[in-house]
Scaffold this motif. Structure first.
Motif, PDB file in Angstrom:
ATOM      1  N   ILE A  72      10.550  -4.422  -1.073  1.00  0.00           N
ATOM      2  CA  ILE A  72      10.325  -4.446  -2.528  1.00  0.00           C
ATOM      3  C   ILE A  72       9.636  -5.731  -2.976  1.00  0.00           C
ATOM      4  O   ILE A  72      10.150  -6.477  -3.821  1.00  0.00           O
ATOM      5  CB  ILE A  72      11.627  -4.236  -3.330  1.00  0.00           C
ATOM      6  CG1 ILE A  72      12.479  -3.131  -2.704  1.00  0.00           C
ATOM      7  CG2 ILE A  72      11.304  -3.866  -4.771  1.00  0.00           C
ATOM      8  CD1 ILE A  72      13.773  -2.888  -3.432  1.00  0.00           C
ATOM      9  N   TYR A 120      -0.594  -1.572  -3.761  1.00  0.00           N
ATOM     10  CA  TYR A 120       0.491  -0.672  -4.141  1.00  0.00           C
ATOM     11  C   TYR A 120       1.599  -1.490  -4.803  1.00  0.00           C
ATOM     12  O   TYR A 120       2.030  -2.519  -4.274  1.00  0.00           O
ATOM     13  CB  TYR A 120       1.052   0.049  -2.920  1.00  0.00           C
ATOM     14  CG  TYR A 120       0.002   0.797  -2.123  1.00  0.00           C
ATOM     15  CD1 TYR A 120      -0.649   1.897  -2.657  1.00  0.00           C
ATOM     16  CD2 TYR A 120      -0.351   0.389  -0.833  1.00  0.00           C
ATOM     17  CE1 TYR A 120      -1.624   2.583  -1.947  1.00  0.00           C
ATOM     18  CE2 TYR A 120      -1.315   1.065  -0.108  1.00  0.00           C
ATOM     19  CZ  TYR A 120      -1.954   2.156  -0.671  1.00  0.00           C
ATOM     20  OH  TYR A 120      -2.920   2.828   0.037  1.00  0.00           O
ATOM     21  N   LYS A 121       2.056  -1.025  -5.953  1.00  0.00           N
ATOM     22  CA  LYS A 121       3.136  -1.705  -6.663  1.00  0.00           C
ATOM     23  C   LYS A 121       4.505  -1.283  -6.141  1.00  0.00           C
ATOM     24  O   LYS A 121       5.466  -2.043  -6.214  1.00  0.00           O
ATOM     25  CB  LYS A 121       3.045  -1.404  -8.163  1.00  0.00           C
ATOM     26  CG  LYS A 121       1.780  -1.890  -8.824  1.00  0.00           C
ATOM     27  CD  LYS A 121       1.709  -3.404  -8.910  1.00  0.00           C
ATOM     28  CE  LYS A 121       2.690  -3.959  -9.917  1.00  0.00           C
ATOM     29  NZ  LYS A 121       2.544  -5.421 -10.114  1.00  0.00           N
ATOM     30  N   SER A 122       4.589  -0.061  -5.620  1.00  0.00           N
ATOM     31  CA  SER A 122       5.858   0.430  -5.105  1.00  0.00           C
ATOM     32  C   SER A 122       5.586   1.606  -4.174  1.00  0.00           C
ATOM     33  O   SER A 122       4.441   2.056  -4.031  1.00  0.00           O
ATOM     34  CB  SER A 122       6.780   0.875  -6.247  1.00  0.00           C
ATOM     35  OG  SER A 122       6.284   2.059  -6.844  1.00  0.00           O
ATOM     36  N   ARG A 125      10.336 -11.926  -7.035  1.00  0.00           N
ATOM     37  CA  ARG A 125       9.614 -11.219  -5.978  1.00  0.00           C
ATOM     38  C   ARG A 125       8.201 -11.769  -5.890  1.00  0.00           C
ATOM     39  O   ARG A 125       7.602 -12.125  -6.895  1.00  0.00           O
ATOM     40  CB  ARG A 125       9.559  -9.719  -6.259  1.00  0.00           C
ATOM     41  CG  ARG A 125      10.906  -9.017  -6.206  1.00  0.00           C
ATOM     42  CD  ARG A 125      10.742  -7.525  -6.425  1.00  0.00           C
ATOM     43  NE  ARG A 125      10.270  -7.237  -7.774  1.00  0.00           N
ATOM     44  CZ  ARG A 125       9.628  -6.127  -8.121  1.00  0.00           C
ATOM     45  NH1 ARG A 125       9.347  -5.218  -7.209  1.00  0.00           N
ATOM     46  NH2 ARG A 125       9.258  -5.929  -9.368  1.00  0.00           N
ATOM     47  N   GLU A 172       6.181   4.558  -4.715  1.00  0.00           N
ATOM     48  CA  GLU A 172       5.674   5.681  -5.490  1.00  0.00           C
ATOM     49  C   GLU A 172       4.149   5.721  -5.520  1.00  0.00           C
ATOM     50  O   GLU A 172       3.554   6.792  -5.651  1.00  0.00           O
ATOM     51  CB  GLU A 172       6.222   5.617  -6.922  1.00  0.00           C
ATOM     52  CG  GLU A 172       7.725   5.827  -7.007  1.00  0.00           C
ATOM     53  CD  GLU A 172       8.242   5.689  -8.430  1.00  0.00           C
ATOM     54  OE1 GLU A 172       7.443   5.298  -9.315  1.00  0.00           O
ATOM     55  OE2 GLU A 172       9.427   5.965  -8.659  1.00  0.00           O
ATOM     56  N   LEU A 189       6.782  -2.099   2.101  1.00  0.00           N
ATOM     57  CA  LEU A 189       7.226  -1.737   0.751  1.00  0.00           C
ATOM     58  C   LEU A 189       8.746  -1.683   0.641  1.00  0.00           C
ATOM     59  O   LEU A 189       9.304  -1.839  -0.448  1.00  0.00           O
ATOM     60  CB  LEU A 189       6.629  -0.391   0.343  1.00  0.00           C
ATOM     61  CG  LEU A 189       5.125  -0.391   0.033  1.00  0.00           C
ATOM     62  CD1 LEU A 189       4.608   1.036  -0.091  1.00  0.00           C
ATOM     63  CD2 LEU A 189       4.828  -1.187  -1.240  1.00  0.00           C
ATOM     64  N   GLU A 201       4.168  -6.789  -5.280  1.00  0.00           N
ATOM     65  CA  GLU A 201       3.031  -5.911  -5.018  1.00  0.00           C
ATOM     66  C   GLU A 201       2.640  -6.078  -3.561  1.00  0.00           C
ATOM     67  O   GLU A 201       2.900  -7.117  -2.953  1.00  0.00           O
ATOM     68  CB  GLU A 201       1.847  -6.243  -5.934  1.00  0.00           C
ATOM     69  CG  GLU A 201       1.431  -7.704  -5.881  1.00  0.00           C
ATOM     70  CD  GLU A 201       0.465  -8.086  -6.985  1.00  0.00           C
ATOM     71  OE1 GLU A 201       0.119  -7.223  -7.807  1.00  0.00           O
ATOM     72  OE2 GLU A 201       0.066  -9.265  -7.033  1.00  0.00           O
TER      73      GLU A 201
END
Length: 367
Positions: A76, A47-49, A28, A51, A73, A79
């Protein structure tokens, strides 16, 4: 005592580590989404995910842009950086300048904007960064007018229909999702590999083959499923050292990974730290060759090919002309040329074969 002899094994370990982790790091990539939005005080957040994109974070953005961030996002990526440029000034140049020092060297960048100049300005910036600043950014743009570059993926699909309440919209609205999608693809997959379930349907060009051959990244409807027609970038002008393979997104991804690995290892652990003479250059090349061998085992390079880096003899020979004269240098043996390093310069030359992804199938049936 010279530091050279003690320092070199560390470099070899670094390159071996990069080789061993290449596939994992290539699973990724980083996505960078630029929004024209004056409701947030943060010019750059990460943002990493999904969440991480909490209700509190969402409150910083306009509702339309919340959807764009969620779209990105959904692919996936490793980041997602979200950068904002103010509506009052549309000061994209300032935003891009800030990005250059903050995002990884090998990142996907896109802007959610229907303004043509914004798309073209991003293209110009990415081209310049790739050519002049040793960055390997890739841009996904909408109907860019100054493309023709392996670092630019140019979406031209006129309209897309989302499965959510957005319905049918112009193709520029698909950029955030496609940005995350391309950044999230592993090196083992082409852009055509997955159905784009985000969309219900898309409009198609009259001649898909013609569009693809001129460097357009288009979507199409494949029996009710939206897919990428071909995983190509916008490069169309081929020539010396610019080949057809470089029109494929996956090939350029692998090229950029290798380039950044070698450049970062050189820049962080070798540059300015060792005397420039033949033994040190050979140790450097040996370490790089070990790295190339490892990524060939993982099929990033063709394992049946002799992938290697070596000293570019002709270039070092020409570099010695001004000091020693052409007549003298032309009489030197290859070993002599290798020994005659030039100032602070190192002249490596690589010969590698990057593996493609199977996309085309031709079968003849005889009866």
């Amino acid at each position: 005592m010279s530091p050279t002899n003690n320092g070199m094994p560390k470099l070899e370990i670094i390159f071996k580590g990069l080789g061993v982790s290449a596939v994992k790091r290539g699973e990724r990539g980083t996505a960078v989404l630029i929004l024209v939005d004056d409701t947030t005080k943060d010019y750059l957040v990460k943002y990493k995910s999904i969440e991480d994109f909490t209700t509190e974070e969402q409150a910083k953005f306009e509702p339309e842009h919340v959807l764009f961030i969620k779209d990105a996002l959904e692919g996936i990526p490793l980041e997602l950086y979200v950068a904002t440029t103010a509506k009052e000034t549309t000061d994209l140049a300032t935003t891009l300048l800030r990005l250059k020092g903050a995002i990884p060297r090998n990142s996907w960048v896109g802007i959610a904007s229907s303004v043509q100049t914004n798309q073209d300005d991003l293209i110009t910036w990415v081209k310049a960064q790739r050519k002049n600043n040793k960055k390997r950014y890739k841009a996904i743009t909408y109907k860019g007018t100054t493309t023709d570059d392996m670092g630019i993926v140019n979406v031209t699909t006129e309209k897309v229909t989302f499965k959510d309440d957005r319905g049918e919209v112009t193709g520029d609205n698909a950029i955030p999702f496609l940005l995350g999608y391309l950044a999230g693809l592993p090196l083992s997959m082409s852009a055509i590999a997955k159905p784009l379930t985000k969309f219900k349907c898309v409009t198609e060009p009259d001649e898909k083959d013609d569009a693809i051959s001129t460097g357009e990244f288009i979507l199409f409807n494949d029996e009710g499923i939206v897919k990428v027609a071909r995983g190509v970038n916008s490069l169309v002008t081929l020539g010396q050292d610019v080949t057809l393979e470089m029109t494929h997104i996956n090939t350029v991804e692998k090229m950029d990974l290798i380039y950044c690995d070698i450049y970062n290892a050189w820049n962080d652990n070798f540059k300015g730290k060792y005397d420039n003479f033949l033994d040190n250059q050979m140790l450097l090349f040996s370490a790089i060759n070990a790295y190339l061998g490892l990524i060939a085992l993982d099929k990033i390079l063709d394992p049946t090919f002799d992938n290697r880096v070596e000293l570019y003899l002709e270039k070092q020979k020409l570099a010695n002309y001004p000091k020693y004269g052409k007549e003298v240098v032309d009489k030197w043996s290859d070993i002599k040329i290798m020994q005659m390093t030039v100032l602070t310069n190192v002249y490596p030359r690589t010969n590698i074969k990057i593996t493609g992804i199977m996309e085309d199938f031709f079968m003849d049936i005889f009866m």
